[in-house]
Structure formats: C-alpha cells, structure tokens
Design a protein around this motif. Structure first.
Motif, short mmCIF file in Angstrom:
data_model
loop_
_atom_site.label_atom_id
_atom_site.label_comp_id
_atom_site.label_asym_id
_atom_site.label_seq_id
_atom_site.Cartn_x
_atom_site.Cartn_y
_atom_site.Cartn_z
N LYS A 186 5.08 -4.60 2.14
CA LYS A 186 5.66 -4.36 1.15
C LYS A 186 7.23 -4.76 1.04
CE LYS A 186 6.52 0.02 3.18
NZ LYS A 186 6.37 1.64 3.42
N ASP A 207 -0.35 -9.09 2.22
CA ASP A 207 -0.89 -8.05 1.52
C ASP A 207 -1.37 -6.93 2.84
OD1 ASP A 207 -0.67 -8.84 -0.81
OD2 ASP A 207 -2.48 -9.97 -0.66
N ARG A 250 -2.03 1.06 1.44
CA ARG A 250 -1.17 0.87 0.56
C ARG A 250 0.10 1.30 0.86
NH1 ARG A 250 -5.19 -1.26 -0.66
NH2 ARG A 250 -6.51 -1.23 -2.41
N HIS A 294 3.02 2.46 -4.19
CA HIS A 294 1.79 2.26 -4.67
C HIS A 294 0.95 3.69 -4.96
CE1 HIS A 294 -1.88 -0.61 -5.60
NE2 HIS A 294 -2.44 0.63 -5.85
N GLU A 337 2.50 -5.35 -10.30
CA GLU A 337 2.12 -6.74 -9.56
C GLU A 337 0.61 -6.92 -10.00
OE1 GLU A 337 4.64 -8.24 -7.13
OE2 GLU A 337 6.16 -6.72 -7.40
N THR A 338 -0.01 -8.12 -9.25
CA THR A 338 -1.32 -8.24 -9.67
C THR A 338 -2.35 -7.38 -8.77
OG1 THR A 338 -1.13 -10.07 -8.04
CG2 THR A 338 -1.29 -10.72 -10.05
N ASP A 339 -1.65 -6.91 -7.69
CA ASP A 339 -2.62 -5.82 -6.96
C ASP A 339 -2.21 -4.39 -7.42
OD1 ASP A 339 0.01 -5.69 -6.07
OD2 ASP A 339 -0.55 -6.08 -3.83
N GLU A 393 0.57 -2.81 -7.30
CA GLU A 393 1.67 -2.36 -6.65
C GLU A 393 2.79 -2.40 -7.74
OE1 GLU A 393 1.87 -1.89 -3.38
OE2 GLU A 393 4.16 -1.78 -2.98
#
Ligand code: SF4
Lengths: 189, 863
Positions: free
Chosen positions: B418, B437, B443, B447, B481-483, B485
């Motif tokens: 992170k 990742d 997480r 997140h 973000e794409t995930d 987060e």
C-alpha cells in the motif's frame, strides 16, 4: 574447463598466483558462487519505501520481480539511515512473504470451537451490521444534566501506530462521525 | 537506544567519534552502555530524584545559562502569592484529597486568572479526561505577565524552582536511586561543561520514562534541565522522544486517540463545548501570545474537510455532529467497561493487547465479554485466538464453549502493499510507494475503513434520525484505484487542505497561515498543511542525503512547514546573532531583514529581534522578537507550568504505585493523583508503609529486544527473528541468583498479585543490585515480547501478565517500567494449580482490593 583453468580454481593455487593473496575474494570463489547473481540485479523494478517497524524511519528499497517482493535493502540515499537496516528492518522481506501469514478471512461464531471461512464482502457487511446494531442500542444522546453526548460507549478501537497517516485519518473521521469515541492506539501505551 | 532504535544510534556514535561524551542512565547494562563513556545504573522509578538533584546542582552552583534563562524561559515570571510548594505530606496547594485532583488556580502567574480548561476537573466521569496538549502549551488568559529579570523576587519561577529542588541532593540520589556521589558528580560535570554558548547537551528518552505513574513529570524534569542550560532550539540540544512504532508520532498528530482531534485540537467535552464559540473560548484566549490563537481557523477548516458543503456558518460547521467526551475513555478505562460488560464491539488494528497491554489476563477476560471483535493483522495474533488457546483456557477460568465473542479476523496489507506516509520520531513524513498487490483477502486499513464507511452510509442513507446526520453528511467520495483501494494521495491532499473559494479555489494550501475561520478553506490536520504545498507530495521527496546539507531539508517533509528543529529561533541570542559560530543554526540577517539559516526558521520570518508588541497584543503579533516559544501562551519556555498539568507544576518524587522502598521525601508514598482501578481483576502489591510488601521484595522492569517488535505480531511470526530471540527470559544478577537458587539457563517463576509467569534464567551482571537506603535492592528485567498462543513461531509467557494497571493522570499511560515481584526457581504450576499458587502469595501479603490503592498515605504508625 581446461587444465589451466581447473588448476586456477584450486583455491590455494589461486591465492598464491593471483591478486587475492589473503584468500578472501576471487581466489576462493566457487563456480557456483560465480554463477549466482543477486536478486537485486535481476529485479523488474525497485520501489522506495520505509521500514515498518520502529520510528527511526529507515529508508528501504523494495526489489520486485514477477509482481513479488524478492528482496528489501536499506536505501543508501536516506539521510536518516544511510543504507543501514537493523535485524527487524532486514527481516521485513520475510514479514511480507511469510508463509505463516494468514491471507483469508477467518470467522469464529459465538461459542464455536474453531474458525470457519467467510467471504471478505460478507465480513464487511456483517461488521457494518454489528456496528450499527450496537451503536443504536448503546446510543447516548445526552448526559443526565442534558448535556450533549451524541455517542456510543459500546464500541471501541485500539491500534494505529503501525498504520499510515492516511489510514488513521479515515479511521478517526469515520468513527468520530459515527459517535465512537473510544478510539485509541499504541501511543497511549 | 542501541537496542531499540539501532540505526538511529549510528548518529550517537558519529557524535562520539567527534568527541561527544555519551552517558547511559538505565537500570540495565545494554548495547548502549557497552559503547557509552559511562553507564549509570539506577533503580527503576527513581529518576525524578536524579533529575531534581541535577536541577539543584545547576542552580546552586550557578551553572545555568543566565542570558538564555532570563530571555527565553519563564524564570523571571512572578507566580500567584497563594501558591504553596509541596509540604511534608507531599502535595501542592489546591489539592483535594477526596477526589485526588488539584484546583490549579493558585498555581497561576501573578495577575493571570485561572482558565476554564486548565484543570479539566469538570469531567463527570470517574476519571478526569486528562490533558490533550502535545503540539502546544496550555492556555493563558493573556500574556501580560509580571517579571523580575534579576531573578531575585521570592515569587518568581526561578526562586520557586530553587526552593523546590533544594531537598534533592547528591545524598538523596545515593539513598533513593542507588547512584553514588562519584557517578552523580560525573553527570553534573558532563551536562554543565557541555552547555552554554559553545556547546550543547541532548537528552534522549523513550518509554522507560513515559511508562510511569509520574511519566509526564519525568519528561518535565528533563525540560527544566535543558531550559536552564540553554539547550532547547539549538543544534545538538533538545529532548528526543524515541518512539517505538513506525508512525506512532503520526498516530498522535492525526490521532487515533480518544481525547484529540487532528492537530492537537481537543475532542469536544460534554457540558463545556455545547457550540463552537464555547469550544474556542476554552482552548485559547485571543489575548494570549502565539499561533494557537488561530485555533478557530484550524477547527473550521477541519470541519469543512469532514463535512464539506454541509458545514456552514449557520450550522456551526457541523460541530454539533461530533461526539462529546466526559472523562477518561482511554484504552484502560475501556477495558474496565469491557470487564463490566458494557462494551459490545472492539476493533484491533495491528495491535495485540492480549500480550502488549498491562495486565494481560484482564485484557483477555475483557475480550471474552465482548459481543463481537474485529482483528485486522498480518498474523494470527494472540488477541485473535484467546478464546481457544489463551492462558485462561488452561487454568479453567475461561471455557471456549462459554465465550460468546464473535470474532472476525481480517488479513491486513503489509507496508509494501500500500502507499502512504509514516511520520517518524522526528516529525518527518515519508511517503512509501506501493510495490505489489496484497495477497488474497488482505487489504489496507484505508481500503477496509473506506469500504466500511460506504456500507454504513448506504445502510443509513434514508435514515431520518438526527444521530445519523454526521455519517450521512460526511465527505466520503475518494477516488478509487482499479482494485477499489482509495487513492492515498487524495486523502493526503484532504489532510493538507485547499482553498474552497476565491481566486485560488481548488488549489492546495501551502501553509496553515492560509487557513480561514470563514469556511473558505478546508484541511484535515492543520499541522500537516504544507505537505502538499504547490500541489506536490512533499513527503515523497527523496533527494539523496549526500547531495544536501546536513539538515537534509529535501528528504521527506517535517511538520510544521518542514521545520526540522522546533523553536529554533532560540539558536540565536536575543539580538538574533548565533550564540556562537560552532552552534549557528538560525539567525537574523540584518541586511535582508529576515530570519535565515540552515533550517526553516520557526518564527515569524520578518519579525526583528528588537520587536516589542504594544502591551496587550494577542496572537502571533503579540510575540516579541525574543519570544522563541511561539506555541506557548507567553512565548517562553516553561520551567514551571502554571497550567496544563494535573499532578503539579513542578516534578516531584513519588515512588511507583508498587515499590519496595518508602518515599524518603514526603509522607505521600506514590503520586496522589495517579489513576487507579481497584478491582479483583487488577489487584496491587502492597508498598511500604503498608504491611506485606516483603512478599514482593524485588523491582521488576520490562523492555524490548532489538530482534523483536512490541507484542510480537510483526516479529514472533517470522522465522528469522524468532530464531534470533526464541524464548522468554528474565535477567537477574549473580547475587539474586544465589539468594534465590536461580540457575543460568534454568527456569524461574516470577509472581505478582496478578499472576505468575515462567521464564528462562539469564544470570548476568547487566542488572547490578543497588544499595538503596542501606539495604540491597534487586531488580528483575523482563523483555515483554512473548505470548501464549498456538500460531506464532515462538510463544511463551507474557511479562505484561505480571503488571497491574496504574496510570499517569495527565496522559493515562500505564506504569509498566517499575513494579514489584517475587522470583523463585523452577517452572510455574499449570492449570488450576497456578491460580492457587498466586492466591497463596496474595494471602501471605494480605492483599485485598484496597491494597495499594489508598490514595493518601496515612501518617506513620496509623496503619
Ligand atoms: S531498520 Fe531497525 S532501526 Fe531502522 S526503522 Fe526499521 S526497526 Fe527501526
């Protein structure tokens, strides 16, 4: 390997005939060692980071290959640490890649004797339900003199000193807006 | 420092190589002592006697830095004539024995009235809230103080100080601390010879000072010494707090603490802070000096950051949506509520209280009372598994099938998985980039808490209830973000703050000076404003140290405003010239009419040294050109604290809550204002003059090892570190080993009123017995990293299980650096036999719930 090379690979001979008279370097290097290259040399990328243990804040370089952390080293550019790491900082690659690390949600029902699996989304959903339920049941609008309280004393949180400032900010912001006041961390301890 | 902050210690060694003298004052001989010029072992819990005697020495031999003291400290300020120093009982004027609290009105400066917030005594809870200073001094009604710059007036701070410490002599140091006259003289010589215009002395402390029932006063003791010697705000000076967790400074600045809002703004208090104007009124006075008078702008900007457009002048910027505190709601008070069954839910975020907090058994019993528990960690820590493998399962005190706690274990992301900032021990923010990742369900907290907030707000979206307004109106729309987060940089930008209207609308603030109280700016933590100056993430700067000056201002970013040393205006003399060429740091440039130097000046940059404000001017304009302490209400360093402390304006020696030694100074044995929790789960060993103290004749102190990290969550689960320090051990001297038949490498059982633990014995001269008041006192040293559980690579009994809970009243930190114990050879009993064994000790010592908890020590002979 030719005869001459083979002789040169005898450590004592190499030591006597080569530049490495003390036998601490090239003279005693094995063929296997010679064929190795450091993980730092073959990494896809290097990411600048900071040691997660103590508050000295040593600089780290994180070496990544195939989307895996392969090595963590001290960052020689850091004016704080000048490339050094202590045993903990040096072990941080294992902190990340530790085979003992638990990477799936575990759930223990009340009175149960063991863990069960639980999907992550479901866990967050259940935790938000628990929080709202406890909050509603333990809500204190005012004290006995009518002074505003607007809070719950039924929920508490402990932790945050190994976390990022941005994380602590969201934790404090969300809990405060929800009326959770018992928010604490290691700084108290 | 060499053990727990090893890489920071390289700078001590650099200094030593350049001629600095290094003195290590610690009960134990450690890796620090091994390379120090001198190791001074002392009895744990006796430091104020040593510090007080140093103060006495500095004053009585006139070794103080007179020009600095007169100009930059409150030495000359006159104090209220009703102030009375500690008497033979051991309390200052204003003490109420019933509640154990002070009315601090007599401690005030002459002519400056008591302020509402000074004592925090209005709290309705069982224990007062404490104080929430940290980035600033306490409030004063105004800065118009009366001074006697000859320092002769008997009412001036300097004379009060002199009288208070006259009793703290070298003989007392020997009697109480176990430090002989020779050692004491060497310390006196070193600190006075290395202070003044040409030289400076630095003090370094850590939890060895904070974890006491008088912890705040330990640090105050060092402050007094450093101010008297002129060592604050100067290179090579200062008092450095070494903090143990990567961002423990950050978690105080942006506090996950019950009594604070970001930037050391206090949490609103019930009854006192019904609206914003009463809040402002109690935290500062417009007539006091310095930058704290802008608290209004900082608070409104915070509320704008949290509630956005919903915060308006008409609704007090949403201030009424904030919850109120009324007493101590710190982690140990929460524990008591847990034991009483009133706490239902608990979040543990990278924290392992079953091992890391005092009185581990009470911690686990408390958690067994919860309805639900959320543990977020990298590893399966003992606090997540106490219900199946905690020590109380073995003793039969708890049964898995009877524990109703629902437990969620959620794996956390590691530091490489992170991005974000840590604030290190020097207030420096350093940005970490994300490398990879996180695996599986792991997480970040960013997140998780973002997701939790989304869920809560979704479920409350249609709620008509007023109590849900705070959550509904919260700004929570972070770019993802794409995930999924949230973007950490967007959060850091919110913390920094923006202009919301006007020509610069949307731009980042570059300084907290730009913050407004009219809602036209926002910013989540005013002291961090500037970390995104010019729209650039300043914390991510990494100009190599080799390419910079020794101050290295372009590596990371330090609050406030990238100042690397606080109060650095004091590095120049009152006329603005460096005290000496060797020690030049920040000075007044006459030609440019500006402060300049190696660092960002911690002073209004164009205010000349000769500037004198019109009498009665408040705020930054009220600071004179020779008022370096810009966050203090009178611009001066406080030798004496007229407000802000709950246990006395000057450090005073009290014995720890558990001690084998009688306080020789006062009738009062231990801090009369300490916070205690007398109950069956938290029994206290008796201390003299109470009978029974001979059952626990030894001092026990706890500490960390280089190879482990606090409660072990990030170290005992790693094979490398576990192999380096595999087992719980106790350090004892050869003399104690002989006395108690302890064998090196064998087992010992250590007992307190709480429980008994077993440890491997390390017989070593590192813990020398001390001669205290004519008798030998032994100290037992315990590293506290181990815990009982089934998941770590190495486990063992936990030293914290031995400790009771007694707290410093100002900050609610537990006394874990000094307690008492007994030690015996061999392993401890197991199962229910362990409970009988501890019970037998309690019986012999005559322990009841009130033992050790009588607030006021009765006169001799009345017990
Ligand atoms: S490497 Fe060691 S000294 Fe440096 S931050 Fe990490 S734990 Fe602290």
């Amino acid at each position: 390997m030719g005869a001459r090379n083979r002789r040169r690979s005898w450590p004592v001979l190499g030591q006597l005939t080569g530049a490495d008279r003390l036998g601490r370097g090239a003279a005693v290097e094995s063929a296997r060692t010679a064929s190795l290259s450091p993980r730092t040399a073959t990494a896809d990328r290097v990411v600048q980071s900071v040691c997660p243990y103590c508050a000295v804040g040593c600089g780290q370089r994180v070496y990544v290959k195939n989307e895996k952390v392969v090595q963590i080293e001290g960052d020689p550019d850091s004016p704080i640490s000048r490339g050094r790491l202590c045993p903990k900082g040096s072990a941080s690659e294992q902190l990340v890649n530790n085979p003992n690390r638990v990477t799936s949600v575990r759930y223990r029902r009340p009175y149960a004797t063991d863990w069960e699996d639980l999907p992550l989304d479901r866990a967050v959903d259940m935790i938000s339900d628990r929080l709202l339920d406890t909050r509603a049941r333990t809500w204190q609008e005012a004290d006995k003199d009518g002074n505003k309280l607007r809070r719950t004393m039924g929920i508490a949180s402990l932790g945050g000193a190994t976390l990022d400032n941005e994380e602590n900010y969201l934790i404090k912001k969300l809990f405060t807006a929800a009326g959770v006041v018992q928010v604490e961390n290691q700084a108290r301890i | 420092m060499a053990e727990c902050h090893p890489v920071g210690f390289q700078w001590v060694m650099e200094a030593k190589a350049r001629g600095a003298r290094v003195i290590h004052i610690d009960p134990r001989f450690t890796r620090t002592s091994a390379v120090a010029d001198m190791h001074v072992p002392l009895r744990a819990g006796s430091d104020i006697v040593l510090l007080g005697a140093l103060i006495n020495h500095i004053i009585s031999t006139q070794k103080y830095f007179r020009e600095y003291v007169v100009s930059y400290t409150n030495a000359a300020t006159l104090v209220n004539e009703d102030f009375k120093d500690v008497d033979d009982v051991g309390v200052f004027s204003g003490f109420d024995a019933q509640s154990g609290t002070y009315d601090t009105s007599t401690w005030q400066y002459l002519g400056v009235e008591e302020t509402a917030a000074a004592g925090n005594r209005s709290a309705a809870g069982k224990h007062p809230t404490g104080q929430e200073l940290g980035g600033r001094g306490s409030k004063l009604e105004h800065g118009r103080v009366q001074r006697d710059e000859t320092l002769q007036d008997p009412r001036c701070v300097f004379q009060i100080l002199r009288r208070h410490y006259a009793r703290y002599t070298a003989e007392l140091v020997e009697q109480v601390c176990g430090v002989g006259p020779e050692g004491f003289a060497k310390i006196c010589d070193a600190i006075t010879a290395n202070s003044g215009r040409e030289r400076t002395t630095a003090w370094v402390y850590s939890v060895g000072w904070t974890q006491h029932s008088v912890g705040v006063q330990y640090i105050r003791g060092a402050c007094i010494i450093q101010l008297l010697l002129g060592n604050i705000g100067r290179p090579g000076g200062g008092i450095m707090a070494l903090r143990g967790h990567a961002s423990i400074q950050g978690s105080t600045d942006i506090p996950t603490l019950f009594n604070l809002l970001p930037g050391y703004l206090p949490m609103p208090k019930a009854g006192e802070h019904e609206d914003l104007s009463s809040y402002f009124e109690s935290i500062y006075s417009p007539d006091q000096k310095g930058f704290w008078t802008s608290a209004e702008a900082y608070t409104v900007s915070l509320l704008k950051a949290w509630f956005g457009d919903m915060a308006t002048a008409h609704n007090d910027y949403g201030f009424h949506w904030l919850p109120r505190v009324n007493g101590d709601h710190s982690t140990y008070s929460t524990l008591m509520d847990m034991l009483d069954g009133t706490v239902e839910g608990y979040f543990l975020l990278g924290q392992n209280p079953a091992v890391g907090s005092s009185n581990g058994k009470a911690q686990r019993l408390g958690m067994a009372q919860l309805k639900w528990l959320v543990v977020r960690d990298l590893n399966m820590i003992e606090s997540a598994t106490f219900w199946k493998d905690g020590p109380e399962i073995a003793t039969g005190e708890l049964r898995t099938e009877d524990i109703g706690t629902e437990v969620f274990f959620l794996p956390a992301a590691a530091h490489t998985e992170k991005k974000g900032t840590f604030t290190n021990t020097q207030r420096m923010l350093q940005w970490r980039h994300k490398a990879v990742d996180p695996p599986g369900d792991a997480r970040s907290e960013l997140h998780f808490f973002h997701q939790l907030g989304v869920e809560l707000r979704r479920k409350l979206a249609g709620s008509p209830l007023e109590r849900d307004a705070g959550l509904r109106n919260l700004t929570w729309d972070y770019p993802l973000e794409t995930d999924g987060e949230p973007d950490g940089e967007a959060v850091l930008q919110e913390i920094n703050g923006r202009h919301r209207s006007g020509a610069k609308a949307g731009q980042m603030l570059s300084s907290f000076v730009d913050m407004k109280a009219d809602g036209s700016t926002d910013g989540g933590c005013w002291i961090y404003t500037g970390v995104y100056a010019d729209g650039v993430n300043q914390a991510a700067r990494r100009r190599p140290g080799q390419e910079q000056s020794w101050v290295a201002p372009e590596w990371g970013w330090a609050w406030p405003l990238n100042r690397r040393m606080l109060y650095n205006r004091a590095s120049a003399d009152p006329d603005g010239k460096p005290w000496s060429e060797r020690k030049r740091y920040v000075w007044w440039d006459e030609a440019q009419q500006r402060w300049t130097g190696e660092d960002v000046p911690d002073f209004p940059v164009d205010k000349p040294p000769s500037f004198r404000p019109a009498p009665g001017t408040g705020g930054p304009g009220g600071l004179a050109g020779d008022d370096p302490f810009i966050m203090q209400a009178d611009g001066k360093g406080w030798l004496y604290a007229p407000s802000g402390l709950l246990d006395g304006p000057l450090p005073t020696h009290y014995e720890p809550a558990e001690s084998p030694v009688r306080n020789p100074l006062y009738r009062q044995q231990s801090n009369p204002t300490r916070e205690s929790f007398p109950r069956q789960e938290n029994l206290t060993n008796p201390s003299p003059p109470e009978p029974g103290s001979e059952v626990f004749p030894f001092v026990v102190t706890t500490y960390r090892l280089t190879e482990h990290h606090t409660a072990g969550g990030m170290s005992r689960f790693l094979p490398y570190l576990s192999e380096l320090q595999p087992e719980f051990f106790c350090e004892v001297s050869p003399e104690l080993a002989r006395e108690r038949n302890l064998v090196n490498g064998g087992w010992a059982t250590i007992v307190s009123a709480r429980t008994a633990v077993e440890a491997r014995v390390l017989v070593t001269e590192r813990l020398a017995p001390l001669r205290i008041d004519g008798r030998v006192i032994h100290q037992v040293g315990l590293p506290y990293h181990w815990g009982v559980g089934g998941s770590a690579v190495v486990s063992g009994d936990s030293a914290n299980d031995l400790l009771g809970i007694a707290l410093d009243p100002n900050v609610h930190i537990q006394e874990s650096k000094a307690a008492t114990c007994d030690i015996r050879p061999g392993r401890r009993p197991t199962g229910p036999a362990l409970l009988r064994f501890v019970e037998e000790h309690r019986r012999r010592a005559g322990i009841t719930v009130t033992t050790g908890n009588i607030r006021m020590t009765p006169p001799e002979g009345s017990l």
